[in-house]
Motif scaffolding. Structure first.
Motif, mmCIF file in Angstrom:
data_model
loop_
_atom_site.group_PDB
_atom_site.id
_atom_site.type_symbol
_atom_site.label_atom_id
_atom_site.label_comp_id
_atom_site.label_asym_id
_atom_site.label_seq_id
_atom_site.Cartn_x
_atom_site.Cartn_y
_atom_site.Cartn_z
ATOM 1 N N VAL A 250 0.838 -1.203 0.000
ATOM 2 C CA VAL A 250 0.000 0.000 0.000
ATOM 3 C C VAL A 250 0.874 1.255 0.000
ATOM 4 O O VAL A 250 0.568 2.236 -0.701
ATOM 5 C CB VAL A 250 -0.947 -0.007 1.208
ATOM 6 N N SER A 251 1.960 1.239 0.763
ATOM 7 C CA SER A 251 2.866 2.393 0.794
ATOM 8 C C SER A 251 3.444 2.666 -0.579
ATOM 9 O O SER A 251 3.494 3.823 -1.033
ATOM 10 C CB SER A 251 3.993 2.150 1.803
ATOM 11 N N ALA A 252 3.891 1.605 -1.248
ATOM 12 C CA ALA A 252 4.436 1.766 -2.591
ATOM 13 C C ALA A 252 3.371 2.269 -3.558
ATOM 14 O O ALA A 252 3.641 3.141 -4.397
ATOM 15 C CB ALA A 252 5.012 0.434 -3.073
ATOM 16 N N MET A 253 2.164 1.742 -3.432
ATOM 17 C CA MET A 253 1.079 2.149 -4.318
ATOM 18 C C MET A 253 0.743 3.625 -4.137
ATOM 19 O O MET A 253 0.556 4.354 -5.113
ATOM 20 C CB MET A 253 -0.157 1.285 -4.048
ATOM 21 N N VAL A 254 0.675 4.080 -2.897
ATOM 22 C CA VAL A 254 0.365 5.481 -2.620
ATOM 23 C C VAL A 254 1.467 6.386 -3.154
ATOM 24 O O VAL A 254 1.200 7.438 -3.766
ATOM 25 C CB VAL A 254 0.164 5.702 -1.112
ATOM 26 N N LEU A 255 2.711 5.982 -2.955
ATOM 27 C CA LEU A 255 3.838 6.792 -3.413
ATOM 28 C C LEU A 255 3.843 6.901 -4.939
ATOM 29 O O LEU A 255 4.049 7.992 -5.491
ATOM 30 C CB LEU A 255 5.146 6.180 -2.918
ATOM 31 N N VAL A 256 3.600 5.796 -5.624
ATOM 32 C CA VAL A 256 3.555 5.807 -7.088
ATOM 33 C C VAL A 256 2.386 6.666 -7.579
ATOM 34 O O VAL A 256 2.513 7.400 -8.569
ATOM 35 C CB VAL A 256 3.444 4.371 -7.635
ATOM 36 N N THR A 257 1.252 6.597 -6.893
ATOM 37 C CA THR A 257 0.098 7.418 -7.266
ATOM 38 C C THR A 257 0.416 8.899 -7.144
ATOM 39 O O THR A 257 0.084 9.702 -8.033
ATOM 40 C CB THR A 257 -1.113 7.069 -6.380
ATOM 41 N N ILE A 258 1.070 9.277 -6.062
ATOM 42 C CA ILE A 258 1.428 10.689 -5.862
ATOM 43 C C ILE A 258 2.384 11.158 -6.955
ATOM 44 O O ILE A 258 2.205 12.240 -7.535
ATOM 45 C CB ILE A 258 2.056 10.884 -4.468
ATOM 46 N N ILE A 259 3.393 10.357 -7.261
ATOM 47 C CA ILE A 259 4.354 10.721 -8.306
ATOM 48 C C ILE A 259 3.666 10.840 -9.659
ATOM 49 O O ILE A 259 3.943 11.761 -10.444
ATOM 50 C CB ILE A 259 5.500 9.694 -8.358
ATOM 51 N N SER A 260 2.752 9.924 -9.951
ATOM 52 C CA SER A 260 2.032 9.966 -11.224
ATOM 53 C C SER A 260 1.172 11.214 -11.327
ATOM 54 O O SER A 260 1.111 11.864 -12.382
ATOM 55 C CB SER A 260 1.169 8.709 -11.379
ATOM 56 N N LEU A 261 0.496 11.590 -10.235
ATOM 57 C CA LEU A 261 -0.336 12.789 -10.243
ATOM 58 C C LEU A 261 0.510 14.046 -10.398
ATOM 59 O O LEU A 261 0.112 14.988 -11.113
ATOM 60 C CB LEU A 261 -1.157 12.863 -8.953
ATOM 61 N N ILE A 262 1.680 14.079 -9.764
ATOM 62 C CA ILE A 262 2.586 15.219 -9.923
ATOM 63 C C ILE A 262 3.039 15.322 -11.375
ATOM 64 O O ILE A 262 3.095 16.417 -11.954
ATOM 65 C CB ILE A 262 3.792 15.090 -8.976
ATOM 66 N N PHE A 263 3.357 14.187 -11.990
ATOM 67 C CA PHE A 263 3.770 14.182 -13.390
ATOM 68 C C PHE A 263 2.666 14.712 -14.293
ATOM 69 O O PHE A 263 2.906 15.520 -15.205
ATOM 70 C CB PHE A 263 4.168 12.773 -13.807
ATOM 71 N N LEU A 264 1.430 14.272 -14.052
ATOM 72 C CA LEU A 264 0.303 14.741 -14.856
ATOM 73 C C LEU A 264 0.091 16.243 -14.682
ATOM 74 O O LEU A 264 -0.202 16.957 -15.645
ATOM 75 C CB LEU A 264 -0.962 13.973 -14.465
ATOM 76 N N PHE A 265 0.246 16.730 -13.446
ATOM 77 C CA PHE A 265 0.087 18.156 -13.186
ATOM 78 C C PHE A 265 1.156 18.968 -13.912
ATOM 79 O O PHE A 265 0.854 19.988 -14.549
ATOM 80 C CB PHE A 265 0.159 18.415 -11.678
ATOM 81 N N LEU A 266 2.412 18.518 -13.835
ATOM 82 C CA LEU A 266 3.500 19.225 -14.514
ATOM 83 C C LEU A 266 3.323 19.184 -16.020
ATOM 84 O O LEU A 266 3.617 20.169 -16.718
ATOM 85 C CB LEU A 266 4.852 18.617 -14.119
ATOM 86 N N ASN A 267 2.838 18.064 -16.537
ATOM 87 C CA ASN A 267 2.611 17.965 -17.976
ATOM 88 C C ASN A 267 1.513 18.934 -18.417
ATOM 89 O O ASN A 267 1.617 19.574 -19.468
ATOM 90 C CB ASN A 267 2.224 16.535 -18.343
ATOM 91 N N ARG A 268 0.470 19.067 -17.606
ATOM 92 C CA ARG A 268 -0.611 19.996 -17.930
ATOM 93 C C ARG A 268 -0.114 21.428 -17.925
ATOM 94 O O ARG A 268 -0.484 22.246 -18.782
ATOM 95 C CB ARG A 268 -1.750 19.814 -16.945
ATOM 96 N N ARG A 269 0.751 21.742 -16.954
ATOM 97 C CA ARG A 269 1.340 23.086 -16.914
ATOM 98 C C ARG A 269 2.200 23.335 -18.141
ATOM 99 O O ARG A 269 2.195 24.428 -18.715
ATOM 100 C CB ARG A 269 2.198 23.237 -15.640
#
Length: 275
Positions: A250-269
């Motif tokens: 679960v810890s790994a899953m949450v961390l990967v989710t956060i990184i993926s969301l940050i990547f999507l946000f930066l890509n949108r910017r």
């Protein structure tokens, strides 16, 4: 009409995920799980320097695999989309998907044969007289893991980029050239931004599963370079500590989710900045 698909998703996706999350908050007993709420599993997991080290290594390897795979996939997808005739594109896509014909495990074993001490590369170099002793640094290291994973996930990266490139209106590129832009500037200001949805899809498709890869680090890394999936397996099976293994997962899953969301946000910017 949606019910069969919804039931399948609920049973095959939601139920295992909920079970893992629930187990992560239970206590471990001798050959059993004690159904009492606790946060000790997460405290012990994040307080363990081994977990933090292996998690960082997993992120680094997965990020490197993603970078190599997407950088190699984009030129292939671009060539097929822009330089291959319409009648030949289906044949090229057919050739790209050929690796899917064989089991993932078989492909990993083949790379072990190629990179091994007496493998194809070492045997070929010795036959040519280039080396006298087999090279030992091409297997059981990070480079060999990255190479194997990049080959395994290449089709997953090529196809989304190809689809995005196919959707680009060619008249936009012609307009850019007519306005005096060079081919490189047109690519940077028109082609690349319009292809970014495919690139983003490729990055996520490669990055997320490679973090959880278990077979390649075990075989190509020789068990000397474990990734987070190997830690989960050790907690779940070797130590028979399902709550702890669930907490790591679960810890790994949450961390990967956060990184993926940050990547999507930066890509949108980035795309907004291009406009």
């Amino acid at each position: 009409m949606v019910s069969p698909t919804a039931v399948y998703a609920l049973l095959m996706l939601a139920a295992p995920l909920v079970t893992i999350i629930a187990y992560s908050f239970f206590k471990d007993g001798y050959l059993t799980v004690i159904h009492e709420f606790t946060l000790e599993n997460y405290i012990d997991t994040w307080g363990d320097p081994v977990f933090r080290s292996i998690m960082l290594r997993s992120l680094m390897i997965s990020g490197l695999v993603t970078l190599v795979t997407v950088l190699l996939a984009f030129p292939i997808a671009y060539y097929v989309s822009f330089h291959v005739s319409s009648s030949m594109k289906a044949r090229w896509l057919f050739l790209i998907t050929i690796p899917f014909w064989t089991s993932y495990l078989i492909r990993v074993f083949l790379w072990k044969v190629i990179l091994g001490y007496n493998g194809v590369i070492n045997s070929g170099l010795k036959a040519l007289g280039i080396i006298e002793q087999p090279l030992t640094f091409i297997l059981y290291n990070v480079n060999s893991i990255v190479l194997t994973l990049a080959h395994a996930y290449a089709p997953f990266a090529i196809l989304p980029i190809f689809v995005a490139l196919e959707k680009i209106d060619r008249s936009l590129l012609e307009a850019g050239l007519d306005l005096g832009e060079s081919k490189f500037r047109t690519f940077c200001r028109v082609t690349l931004p319009l292809a970014m949805p495919g690139v983003v899809a490729s990055v996520l498709i490669v990055f997320i599963p490679t973090i959880g890869d278990y077979v390649t680090p075990q075989l190509i890394g020789g068990g000397k370079i474990p990734m987070i999936a190997n830690v989960i397996q050790a907690r779940m099976l070797d130590l028979d500590n399902k709550p702890m293994g669930s907490a790591v997962a679960v810890s790994a899953m949450v961390l990967v989710t956060i990184i993926s969301l940050i990547f999507l946000f930066l890509n949108r910017r980035f795309l907004r900045g291009q406009k």
